[in-house]
Design an enzyme around this catalytic site. Sequence first.
Site, PDB file in Angstrom:
ATOM      1  N   TYR A  48       3.600   5.419  -3.209  1.00 27.21           N
ATOM      2  CA  TYR A  48       2.632   5.492  -2.104  1.00 27.21           C
ATOM      3  C   TYR A  48       1.307   6.067  -2.588  1.00 27.21           C
ATOM      4  O   TYR A  48       0.229   5.564  -2.247  1.00 27.21           O
ATOM      5  CB  TYR A  48       3.193   6.360  -0.977  1.00 27.21           C
ATOM      6  N   LYS A  52      -2.374   4.189  -2.464  1.00 29.07           N
ATOM      7  CA  LYS A  52      -3.536   4.720  -1.739  1.00 29.07           C
ATOM      8  C   LYS A  52      -4.674   5.073  -2.696  1.00 29.07           C
ATOM      9  O   LYS A  52      -5.856   4.851  -2.390  1.00 29.07           O
ATOM     10  CB  LYS A  52      -3.141   5.950  -0.926  1.00 29.07           C
TER      11      LYS A  52
END
EC number: 1.-.-.-
Length: 298
Positions: A48, A52
Site C-alpha cells: 500500500y 501511494k
Amino acid sequence: MMNVNTRGTYLTSKACIPYLKKSKIAHILNLSPPLNLNPMWFKQHCAYTIAKYGMSMCVLGMAEEFKGEIAVNALWPKTAIHTAAMDMLGGSGIESQCRKVEIIADAAYSIFKRPKSFTGNFIIDENILREEGIKNFDIYAIKPGHPLLPDFFLDEHPDIITKKAESRDVIPELKEEKPQPPPKQRSGAVEETFRIVKDSLSDDIVKTTQAVYQFELSGEDGGTWFLDLKSKGGNVGYGEPSNQADVVMSMSTDDFVKMFSGKLKPTMAFMSGKLKIKGNMALAIKLEKLMNQMNARL
C-alpha cells in the site's frame, strides 16, 4: 493496487497533459501523502505504501517537468475520512473518529484557486484550510468533539509513533513442533471473553471464516490463546492451536478485552501500535465480523 494507484495516476495524467497544456488554469491534484521514509510506514503495509508513494513521486516528477504549464500537487488528510473503506476496516462506530469528505473538497477547492506557480506541494487538508482562515473544524467532524483517528504517513502524533516503535518485533515467530504447554486453569476477563466467544460459535461462522487465530497476550491472564475457526464447530483455548495459525495477533490483555467488547476498534488498535498482526490480513479483517457479534454480550 499498483494498477489503480501508481499506474492509473501516471497513465491518466499522461493522457490529459496535452489538453491541460492548452489551459490557463491547468492543475493535477493527486490524493497521496508526503514522502515520509519512516520505516514504520512500510513495515505492516509495504504494498500500500509503495502504491501511494508512487502517486507522490508522480507529483514530484510532473511538477518539475511541467513547471509554468501545469500545476501538480498532492493532497492528504490529517485525520481519517469516513468512506466505505473505513467502514470495512474499522467496523461499526468507526465513523465517530472520522471527518466528512467535505474537508477534502474544500481543501481541493482552495488549491485549485491558486496560480500555476503553486506546484510541487504536499498539502495537508487542515493546514491549507487554516491558511484560508478556517478555525472551527468541528463542522467537518462526523461526531464533533470526539477524538479523531490520525491518518497514515504523518508523524504528527509522537505518542503514537513511540508506541509503534516500542512494540516492534514483539510477535514471536511460529515454530513447528513446539512443545505444548500443559493445560492451565485460567480465570479473569480474557478467559470470560473466550468463553463467550466459544458459546457463540457455529458451523456457519466456521464455514464463512475458515481461519485459525493465535493471540499473544501480555499482562495479567495473558499468554498464548487461540481461536480455531477451521475445525468443525470451532474451538477456543489456552495455548497454541493444533494447526498452524493463519493470523497471529499480539497485544495486551486489557486491549484484547476492549477490542472484543467494542470499546477499541481494531483499526485504531493497529494504527496506534496496540495491535500487531502477522499473517493473512484479509483473514484478520474477517475476525472483526465476529467481534461485532460479541459486542452485545461482553
